[in-house]
Design a protein around this motif. Structure first.
Motif, PDB file in Angstrom:
ATOM      1  N   ARG A 150       3.760  62.470  32.014  1.00  0.00           N
ATOM      2  CA  ARG A 150       4.708  61.438  31.626  1.00  0.00           C
ATOM      3  C   ARG A 150       5.585  61.905  30.461  1.00  0.00           C
ATOM      4  NH1 ARG A 150       3.004  55.684  29.236  1.00  0.00           N
ATOM      5  NH2 ARG A 150       2.617  54.951  31.346  1.00  0.00           N
ATOM      6  N   ASP A 153       8.192  64.195  31.651  1.00  0.00           N
ATOM      7  CA  ASP A 153       9.234  63.440  32.336  1.00  0.00           C
ATOM      8  C   ASP A 153      10.252  62.916  31.327  1.00  0.00           C
ATOM      9  OD1 ASP A 153       9.910  62.373  34.999  1.00  0.00           O
ATOM     10  OD2 ASP A 153       9.796  60.467  33.949  1.00  0.00           O
ATOM     11  N   ARG A 154       9.720  62.408  30.216  1.00  0.00           N
ATOM     12  CA  ARG A 154      10.590  61.895  29.150  1.00  0.00           C
ATOM     13  C   ARG A 154      11.496  63.003  28.612  1.00  0.00           C
ATOM     14  NH1 ARG A 154      11.256  57.905  24.603  1.00  0.00           N
ATOM     15  NH2 ARG A 154      13.460  58.217  24.781  1.00  0.00           N
ATOM     16  N   ILE A 155      10.890  64.176  28.396  1.00  0.00           N
ATOM     17  CA  ILE A 155      11.648  65.305  27.865  1.00  0.00           C
ATOM     18  C   ILE A 155      12.725  65.748  28.860  1.00  0.00           C
ATOM     19  CG2 ILE A 155      11.412  67.802  27.478  1.00  0.00           C
ATOM     20  CD1 ILE A 155      10.859  66.292  24.974  1.00  0.00           C
ATOM     21  N   ILE A 156      12.406  65.735  30.144  1.00  0.00           N
ATOM     22  CA  ILE A 156      13.399  66.131  31.150  1.00  0.00           C
ATOM     23  C   ILE A 156      14.587  65.170  31.092  1.00  0.00           C
ATOM     24  CG2 ILE A 156      13.852  66.421  33.625  1.00  0.00           C
ATOM     25  CD1 ILE A 156      10.864  67.167  33.915  1.00  0.00           C
ATOM     26  N   GLY A 157      14.280  63.888  30.914  1.00  0.00           N
ATOM     27  CA  GLY A 157      15.355  62.898  30.772  1.00  0.00           C
ATOM     28  C   GLY A 157      16.241  63.206  29.585  1.00  0.00           C
TER      29      GLY A 157
ATOM     30  N   ARG B 121      14.181  58.902  34.375  1.00  0.00           N
ATOM     31  CA  ARG B 121      13.009  59.511  33.743  1.00  0.00           C
ATOM     32  C   ARG B 121      12.349  58.548  32.760  1.00  0.00           C
ATOM     33  NH1 ARG B 121      11.635  64.296  36.335  1.00  0.00           N
ATOM     34  NH2 ARG B 121      13.530  65.349  36.986  1.00  0.00           N
ATOM     35  N   SER B 122      11.116  58.855  32.428  1.00  0.00           N
ATOM     36  CA  SER B 122      10.360  58.074  31.451  1.00  0.00           C
ATOM     37  C   SER B 122      11.179  57.881  30.176  1.00  0.00           C
ATOM     38  CB  SER B 122       9.058  58.815  31.139  1.00  0.00           C
ATOM     39  OG  SER B 122       8.245  58.029  30.323  1.00  0.00           O
ATOM     40  N   GLY B 123      11.212  56.651  29.671  1.00  0.00           N
ATOM     41  CA  GLY B 123      11.929  56.379  28.430  1.00  0.00           C
ATOM     42  C   GLY B 123      13.385  55.989  28.644  1.00  0.00           C
ATOM     43  N   GLY B 142       7.126  54.570  32.789  1.00  0.00           N
ATOM     44  CA  GLY B 142       7.734  54.452  31.477  1.00  0.00           C
ATOM     45  C   GLY B 142       9.252  54.313  31.510  1.00  0.00           C
TER      46      GLY B 142
END
Lengths: 271, 219
Positions: A150, A153-157, B121-123, B142
């Protein structure tokens, strides 16, 4: 012009610094000139993993603030002469990383090296953002477990929205590096499978690094595993990943447990 | 007891009233149905006891289907308004500036659809207060997608999807694989635990039936 690569993950303890050192050393051994930049200001570790902690005089923050020039701060590796390190400061914090200062350092390093590899700190705050901001490509280090996935995933965003490349409307190249992969636990099914991780994150796979005592051993003697134990399973996986970074087509192999008599004896003795 | 708030329109007629009514007719023609069912306050502050045609003003408005909820300004004791049924204006209220009458209220334009070409994506949080949202990728754990209309997700839904935020109970949520943390339509929500287990990881639509969320497998 150099390729600027950020090694990042969001979560801590997944193997960013180990992977930065191992990939950098593997690229350098393949003849590329490589500089490793530690962005973990205040909690630096890359110098230890590289075995250069007793040679640090100036650091990234000194260069950013103009107290030293790059040539003074860069530490050349004693084992592979195309490998250099720009250490982080241990006494300062991430606020000392100014946008203009980081931009200038990365631009200067890009003129001297083939690869500028930025070791990102954990988290999504200033340090991590600065480390990824100027990158052309990213290696996302992920352990096969849900919290790490997870966070990745945040970092990819963020890579796709906050970086210089994203703001210019370009797409950043992103690769997934699965580390601490335990073939035994994978066989028992008590670890997230590679397919699941790839499906959730949906970016190309750079490699799968098996969990191994060789990695820990190498860190403790201050050498990247690709230098200390080049024939070990994790070192071979890192070397193959480095070849993929250089654009070679190398099939990714999923590590499996070898069931030889020697392995069995060895396991019993350790237990 | 429960409260509701409305935006009341205020009409402030000016003399000469025949011209003002003609202008009003013109407006009504351009946006038929604009006044239908809307509460209207009649503000007589620009009128005087002697204004010509004043006695015919209220009947003229009622003729045009304008419902006068209250009258402000003016004076009940004027002889000209002696025959009016004088509704007292509600107290207070906040002025909210001039209201522009839309060009053609009969054919409302469709709210635009937002198309997101990749995964959320998450966030990340996508908010689209009016229309539908189409996500071509997945919505990660998320991550959150909020839409005034429906939410269409061509990948897996692992995060949150919130549809019909403006009070649209007909909004729906569609996904190719339901593994959501939370879904909500028009304020009614279900967490992962409350979702229909037979839809887990399956192509699913979520819709509101009465006051409960229904999970239906997609054909």
């Amino acid at each position: 012009m150099a390729k600027v690569l950020v090694v990042t993950s969001g979560k801590g303890g997944v193997g960013k610094t180990t992977s930065t050192a191992a990939l950098g050393a593997a690229l350098a051994k393949a003849g590329q000139s490589v500089v490793l930049v530690d962005f973990d200001v205040g909690l630096r570790n890359l110098d230890l993993v590289m075995g250069a902690e007793r040679r640090v005089v100036f650091d990234l923050i000194n260069v950013i603030q103009g107290d030293a020039n790059l040539a003074q701060a860069l530490i050349k590796d004693k084992r592979v002469d195309t490998l250099s390190l720009l250490p982080a400061s241990q006494t300062r914090d991430k606020d000392a990383l100014t946008s203009e200062g980081v931009a200038k350092v990365i631009a200067d390093l890009s003129k001297k090296f083939d690869w500028v590899i930025c070791d990102s700190p954990a988290g999504i705050e200033r340090g991590a953002q600065m480390a990824m901001h100027h990158a052309d490509m990213a290696v996302i280090v992920t352990n096969p477990e849900v919290s790490s996935v997870r966070d990745s995933d945040r970092i990819i965003g963020m890579l796709d929205s906050t970086t210089e490349k994203a703001k210019a409307g370009e797409k950043m190249e992103k690769f997934l590096l699965i580390t601490r992969y335990d073939p035994q636990r994978a066989a028992r099914g008590d670890m997230l499978g590679t397919d699941d991780v790839l499906e959730i994150l949906s970016i190309p796979l750079l490699g799968i690094i098996p969990e191994s005592p060789d990695v820990l051993k190498a860190s403790n003697v201050g050498a990247p595993v690709t230098i200390a134990e080049p024939e070990s399973a994790p070192a071979r996986a890192y070397t193959e990943a480095a070849r993929r970074l250089m654009g070679e087509k190398v099939e990714v192999t999923i590590p499996t447990e070898r069931k030889g008599l020697f392995d069995w004896l060895f396991k019993r003795r350790v237990a | 007891m429960s409260g509701r708030s409305f935006l009341a329109l205020t009409l402030t007629p000016e003399a000469p009233l025949t011209d003002w009514l003609a202008a009003l007719d013109h407006q009504i023609q351009r946006a038929a149905g604009f006044f239908a069912g809307k509460p209207v306050i009649l503000d007589l502050s620009l009128m005087q006891a002697s204004t010509p045609d004043l006695p015919y003003l209220l009947p003229a408005l009622q003729e045009r289907g304008i419902r006068v909820l209250g009258i402000e300004g003016g004076d009940k004791t004027w002889p000209a308004v002696a025959n009016w049924e004088w509704p007292e204006s509600p107290m207070g209220g906040r002025a909210s500036g001039p209201v522009t009458i839309p060009e053609n209220d009969m054919t409302p334009t469709l709210p635009p659809t937002l198309v997101v070409e990749e995964s959320v994506r998450s966030g990340q949080h996508i908010i689209w207060p009016d229309g539908d949202v189409v996500i071509l990728g997945a919505v990660s754990s998320g991550a959150e997608v909020t839409a005034g209309g429906s939410v269409h997700i061509y990948g897996a839904l692992r995060g949150r999807a919130i549809a019909g935020i403006g009070g649209n109970a007909d909004a729906r949520i569609f996904t190719r694989s339901l593994a959501a943390e939370l879904v909500a339509i028009d304020g009614f929500y279900a967490t992962a635990e409350e979702m229909d287990a037979k839809c887990t990881d399956k192509p699913t639509q979520v819709l509101l039936t009465g006051e409960t969320l229904a999970f239906k497998p997609l054909p």
